[in-house]
Design a protein around this motif. Structure first.
Motif, PDB file in Angstrom:
ATOM      1  N   GLY A 316       0.773  -1.227   0.000  1.00 22.40           N
ATOM      2  CA  GLY A 316       0.000   0.000   0.000  1.00 22.40           C
ATOM      3  C   GLY A 316       0.803   1.274   0.000  1.00 22.40           C
ATOM      4  O   GLY A 316       0.249   2.352   0.254  1.00 22.40           O
ATOM      5  N   ARG A 317       2.096   1.218  -0.289  1.00 22.50           N
ATOM      6  CA  ARG A 317       2.901   2.438  -0.309  1.00 22.50           C
ATOM      7  C   ARG A 317       2.668   3.253  -1.581  1.00 22.50           C
ATOM      8  O   ARG A 317       3.036   4.418  -1.647  1.00 22.50           O
ATOM      9  CB  ARG A 317       4.388   2.082  -0.183  1.00 22.50           C
ATOM     10  CG  ARG A 317       4.788   1.641   1.216  1.00 22.50           C
ATOM     11  CD  ARG A 317       6.303   1.650   1.360  1.00 22.50           C
ATOM     12  NE  ARG A 317       6.921   0.572   0.617  1.00 22.50           N
ATOM     13  CZ  ARG A 317       7.243  -0.602   1.135  1.00 22.50           C
ATOM     14  NH1 ARG A 317       6.986  -0.862   2.397  1.00 22.50           N
ATOM     15  NH2 ARG A 317       7.822  -1.541   0.394  1.00 22.50           N
ATOM     16  N   VAL A 318       2.070   2.623  -2.610  1.00 17.86           N
ATOM     17  CA  VAL A 318       1.722   3.313  -3.850  1.00 17.86           C
ATOM     18  C   VAL A 318       0.214   3.224  -4.020  1.00 17.86           C
ATOM     19  O   VAL A 318      -0.353   2.125  -4.063  1.00 17.86           O
ATOM     20  CB  VAL A 318       2.441   2.680  -5.061  1.00 17.86           C
ATOM     21  CG1 VAL A 318       2.020   3.376  -6.346  1.00 17.86           C
ATOM     22  CG2 VAL A 318       3.947   2.755  -4.879  1.00 17.86           C
ATOM     23  N   SER A 319      -0.445   4.367  -4.087  1.00 14.86           N
ATOM     24  CA  SER A 319      -1.900   4.397  -4.217  1.00 14.86           C
ATOM     25  C   SER A 319      -2.302   4.326  -5.689  1.00 14.86           C
ATOM     26  O   SER A 319      -1.636   4.906  -6.554  1.00 14.86           O
ATOM     27  CB  SER A 319      -2.459   5.668  -3.577  1.00 14.86           C
ATOM     28  OG  SER A 319      -1.909   6.816  -4.197  1.00 14.86           O
ATOM     29  N   PHE A 320      -3.392   3.611  -5.971  1.00  9.56           N
ATOM     30  CA  PHE A 320      -3.885   3.474  -7.337  1.00  9.56           C
ATOM     31  C   PHE A 320      -5.340   3.014  -7.283  1.00  9.56           C
ATOM     32  O   PHE A 320      -5.831   2.536  -6.257  1.00  9.56           O
ATOM     33  CB  PHE A 320      -3.041   2.462  -8.130  1.00  9.56           C
ATOM     34  CG  PHE A 320      -3.069   1.068  -7.559  1.00  9.56           C
ATOM     35  CD1 PHE A 320      -4.002   0.137  -7.986  1.00  9.56           C
ATOM     36  CD2 PHE A 320      -2.158   0.690  -6.577  1.00  9.56           C
ATOM     37  CE1 PHE A 320      -4.029  -1.139  -7.461  1.00  9.56           C
ATOM     38  CE2 PHE A 320      -2.183  -0.579  -6.040  1.00  9.56           C
ATOM     39  CZ  PHE A 320      -3.125  -1.501  -6.479  1.00  9.56           C
ATOM     40  N   PHE A 321      -6.017   3.161  -8.429  1.00  9.29           N
ATOM     41  CA  PHE A 321      -7.377   2.664  -8.593  1.00  9.29           C
ATOM     42  C   PHE A 321      -7.303   1.363  -9.386  1.00  9.29           C
ATOM     43  O   PHE A 321      -6.864   1.364 -10.539  1.00  9.29           O
ATOM     44  CB  PHE A 321      -8.245   3.682  -9.323  1.00  9.29           C
ATOM     45  CG  PHE A 321      -8.519   4.916  -8.515  1.00  9.29           C
ATOM     46  CD1 PHE A 321      -9.508   4.918  -7.534  1.00  9.29           C
ATOM     47  CD2 PHE A 321      -7.783   6.071  -8.718  1.00  9.29           C
ATOM     48  CE1 PHE A 321      -9.750   6.058  -6.794  1.00  9.29           C
ATOM     49  CE2 PHE A 321      -8.015   7.212  -7.973  1.00  9.29           C
ATOM     50  CZ  PHE A 321      -9.006   7.199  -7.002  1.00  9.29           C
ATOM     51  N   PRO A 322      -7.713   0.238  -8.802  1.00  8.60           N
ATOM     52  CA  PRO A 322      -7.611  -1.044  -9.516  1.00  8.60           C
ATOM     53  C   PRO A 322      -8.462  -1.028 -10.769  1.00  8.60           C
ATOM     54  O   PRO A 322      -9.556  -0.462 -10.806  1.00  8.60           O
ATOM     55  CB  PRO A 322      -8.116  -2.064  -8.493  1.00  8.60           C
ATOM     56  CG  PRO A 322      -8.026  -1.379  -7.171  1.00  8.60           C
ATOM     57  CD  PRO A 322      -8.252   0.082  -7.430  1.00  8.60           C
ATOM     58  N   GLU A 323      -7.945  -1.657 -11.792  1.00  9.74           N
ATOM     59  CA  GLU A 323      -8.687  -1.796 -13.030  1.00  9.74           C
ATOM     60  C   GLU A 323      -9.194  -3.220 -13.158  1.00  9.74           C
ATOM     61  O   GLU A 323      -8.684  -4.140 -12.515  1.00  9.74           O
ATOM     62  CB  GLU A 323      -7.809  -1.447 -14.228  1.00  9.74           C
ATOM     63  CG  GLU A 323      -6.609  -2.359 -14.398  1.00  9.74           C
ATOM     64  CD  GLU A 323      -5.736  -1.957 -15.563  1.00  9.74           C
ATOM     65  OE1 GLU A 323      -4.848  -2.742 -15.925  1.00  9.74           O
ATOM     66  OE2 GLU A 323      -5.952  -0.854 -16.106  1.00  9.74           O
ATOM     67  N   SER A 324     -10.206  -3.421 -13.995  1.00 10.15           N
ATOM     68  CA  SER A 324     -10.792  -4.747 -14.178  1.00 10.15           C
ATOM     69  C   SER A 324      -9.762  -5.668 -14.792  1.00 10.15           C
ATOM     70  O   SER A 324      -9.087  -5.328 -15.765  1.00 10.15           O
ATOM     71  CB  SER A 324     -12.021  -4.654 -15.081  1.00 10.15           C
ATOM     72  OG  SER A 324     -12.520  -5.938 -15.391  1.00 10.15           O
ATOM     73  N   GLU A 325      -9.610  -6.852 -14.184  1.00 10.25           N
ATOM     74  CA  GLU A 325      -8.628  -7.801 -14.690  1.00 10.25           C
ATOM     75  C   GLU A 325      -8.993  -8.281 -16.078  1.00 10.25           C
ATOM     76  O   GLU A 325      -8.149  -8.485 -16.945  1.00 10.25           O
ATOM     77  CB  GLU A 325      -8.513  -8.987 -13.741  1.00 10.25           C
ATOM     78  CG  GLU A 325      -7.985  -8.598 -12.376  1.00 10.25           C
ATOM     79  CD  GLU A 325      -7.894  -9.801 -11.459  1.00 10.25           C
ATOM     80  OE1 GLU A 325      -8.184 -10.903 -11.951  1.00 10.25           O
ATOM     81  OE2 GLU A 325      -7.545  -9.637 -10.293  1.00 10.25           O
ATOM     82  N   ALA A 326     -10.322  -8.484 -16.330  1.00  5.33           N
ATOM     83  CA  ALA A 326     -10.732  -8.929 -17.665  1.00  5.33           C
ATOM     84  C   ALA A 326     -10.464  -7.850 -18.694  1.00  5.33           C
ATOM     85  O   ALA A 326     -10.012  -8.116 -19.808  1.00  5.33           O
ATOM     86  CB  ALA A 326     -12.216  -9.302 -17.659  1.00  5.33           C
ATOM     87  N   GLY A 327     -10.735  -6.588 -18.318  1.00 10.85           N
ATOM     88  CA  GLY A 327     -10.492  -5.493 -19.244  1.00 10.85           C
ATOM     89  C   GLY A 327      -9.036  -5.247 -19.488  1.00 10.85           C
ATOM     90  O   GLY A 327      -8.633  -4.748 -20.525  1.00 10.85           O
ATOM     91  N   ALA A 328      -8.195  -5.598 -18.502  1.00  8.47           N
ATOM     92  CA  ALA A 328      -6.763  -5.353 -18.653  1.00  8.47           C
ATOM     93  C   ALA A 328      -6.099  -6.408 -19.509  1.00  8.47           C
ATOM     94  O   ALA A 328      -5.125  -6.129 -20.201  1.00  8.47           O
ATOM     95  CB  ALA A 328      -6.101  -5.294 -17.286  1.00  8.47           C
ATOM     96  N   ASP A 329      -6.581  -7.675 -19.442  1.00  9.13           N
ATOM     97  CA  ASP A 329      -5.896  -8.760 -20.133  1.00  9.13           C
ATOM     98  C   ASP A 329      -6.540  -9.136 -21.454  1.00  9.13           C
ATOM     99  O   ASP A 329      -5.925  -9.780 -22.288  1.00  9.13           O
ATOM    100  CB  ASP A 329      -5.852 -10.008 -19.245  1.00  9.13           C
ATOM    101  CG  ASP A 329      -4.957  -9.812 -18.044  1.00  9.13           C
ATOM    102  OD1 ASP A 329      -4.106  -8.908 -18.128  1.00  9.13           O
ATOM    103  OD2 ASP A 329      -5.105 -10.538 -17.054  1.00  9.13           O
ATOM    104  N   LEU A 330      -7.854  -8.779 -21.664  1.00  3.18           N
ATOM    105  CA  LEU A 330      -8.550  -9.184 -22.869  1.00  3.18           C
ATOM    106  C   LEU A 330      -8.722  -7.994 -23.799  1.00  3.18           C
ATOM    107  O   LEU A 330      -8.852  -6.867 -23.349  1.00  3.18           O
ATOM    108  CB  LEU A 330      -9.933  -9.772 -22.512  1.00  3.18           C
ATOM    109  CG  LEU A 330      -9.893 -11.039 -21.632  1.00  3.18           C
ATOM    110  CD1 LEU A 330     -11.296 -11.454 -21.299  1.00  3.18           C
ATOM    111  CD2 LEU A 330      -9.149 -12.156 -22.329  1.00  3.18           C
TER     112      LEU A 330
END
Length: 384
Positions: A316-330
């Motif tokens: 958690g030392r770097v903050s981010f908004f998670p993206e959809s795994e399906a949208g990221a890989d497909l």
């Protein structure tokens, strides 16, 4: 320049012979000090009247490998050998061998017995346990030197040298000695400070912190909480970075570095630095598919290490908004494919996006199993 170096080496051999074989006295210290002046080593001291004859422990900041030799030109003192094999090299460098190869407690006990005998010269200790350039701050003082005696005398040491720095990280004492003979002169300034007694019921850690603050104020530097272990880790990272084939220059600002494109497919036409970051970003993306690539590349540009970036994202030392795994890989679905997928979306278990600290367990085995499960879910989704 070569003739001057040979001449100084010749004089340095005579300084070694005089300092090692003549008995410790005011005459010997004067002769060695004059010969060191010929070598270009000038020693200046301030407030010598503050030197306390009843104090058995001197505390000094550590700048070069020869600090103990310089201070021994002003007064009789001994510095114990804390590292390195005992023998001729240890003796010739002016260290005192105690014959203690055990734990730190045994060393402290031996030094206490030494300091209890008033006829022995005082101990000169360096609580930083590692040399610095003396310009930015003091490393955190170890507490064990302050458990030897109830009173210590701080000694502020400054070293100046033209053209070259006086201390280089991860350099050996032989290298520093040769550079000392090569440069025109080196000036050591020794300032004696009033002795500091231990307060009633004061712990050794608090005593060390108080003396560290006094020395930092006298030197005009910052009293840090960094230890010698932190310096060793920093040197290790610098050595690892220098060995990388496409390591970015540390002096180059982050904003001036070329950015990696948002897509990994076009990385082949960019600079070698981009290729290095792109390769590492792909490795991190395989482990953390829900983390945006831009976040991964930004952190890699600072750390230049895959393991460190993964640890920063997981902890958690770097903050981010998670993206959809399906949208990221497909790849993006067409209109008809999206309609078909929407019909079966309710019956397919799509991995949910959660923060990295909640999505991964602390155990590497559990993280690996979770990664395999998500991969199988993505494969099933792609087939349907």
């Amino acid at each position: 320049g070569l003739c001057l170096l040979v001449l100084r080496l010749f004089i340095g051999v005579h300084v070694f012979l005089v300092s090692c074989f003549l008995p410790d006295s005011v005459v010997r210290r004067f002769i060695v000090r004059v010969m060191c002046s010929v070598l270009g080593l000038f020693v200046q001291q301030s407030d010598p009247q503050l030197r306390d004859g009843s104090v058995q422990v001197y505390i000094a900041n550590h700048v070069t490998h020869f600090d103990h030799n310089v201070i021994s030109l002003l007064t009789s003192c001994n510095t114990p050998a804390l590292s390195g094999a005992p023998g001729f090299i240890c003796w010739s460098r002016g260290f005192m061998e105690l014959g203690v190869a055990g734990s730190r407690a045994e060393l402290v006990g031996s030094l206490r017995a030494y300091a209890a005998q008033r006829e022995n010269p005082p101990l000169l200790l360096f609580p930083e346990e590692a040399a610095t350039n003396g310009r930015a701050g003091l490393l955190r003082f170890s507490s064990w030197p302050f458990s030897i005696s109830d009173a210590v005398q701080p000694v502020a040491l400054r070293v100046q040298r033209p053209l070259l720095t006086v201390s280089v990280a991860d350099s050996s004492w032989i290298t520093e000695l040769l550079w000392t003979f090569f440069v025109p002169f080196t000036v050591y300034q020794v300032r004696w400070m009033p002795s500091v007694p231990r307060r009633a019921e004061e712990l050794s850690e608090d005593f060390a912190l108080r003396v560290q603050e006094l020395l930092a104020v006298e030197l005009g530097v910052v009293s840090t909480r960094l230890t010698a272990a932190d310096k060793a880790e920093h040197v290790k990272r610098l050595r690892h970075t220098s060995l990388l084939p496409f390591a970015p220059a540390s002096s180059q600002p982050l904003a001036a570095r070329p950015r990696v494109p948002s897509s990994l497919s076009g990385a082949g036409s960019f600079a070698p630095v981009d290729m290095q970051i792109t390769t590492m970003a792909r490795q991190v993306k395989e482990v953390l598919p829900h983390v945006p690539l831009e976040v991964i590349r930004t952190d890699l540009a600072q750390t230049n290490c895959v393991d460190t970036t993964i640890a920063n994202l997981l902890e958690g030392r770097v903050s981010f908004f998670p993206e959809s795994e399906a949208g990221a890989d497909l790849p993006a679905l067409s209109t008809s494919q999206a309609a078909a997928a929407s019909g079966i979306q309710g019956s397919i278990a799509v991995p949910s996006s959660k923060p990295a600290t909640k999505q991964f367990a602390k155990s590497p085995v559990e993280r690996h199993l979770s990664l395999q499960e998500r991969k199988r879910a993505l494969y099933d989704y792609a087939r349907r």
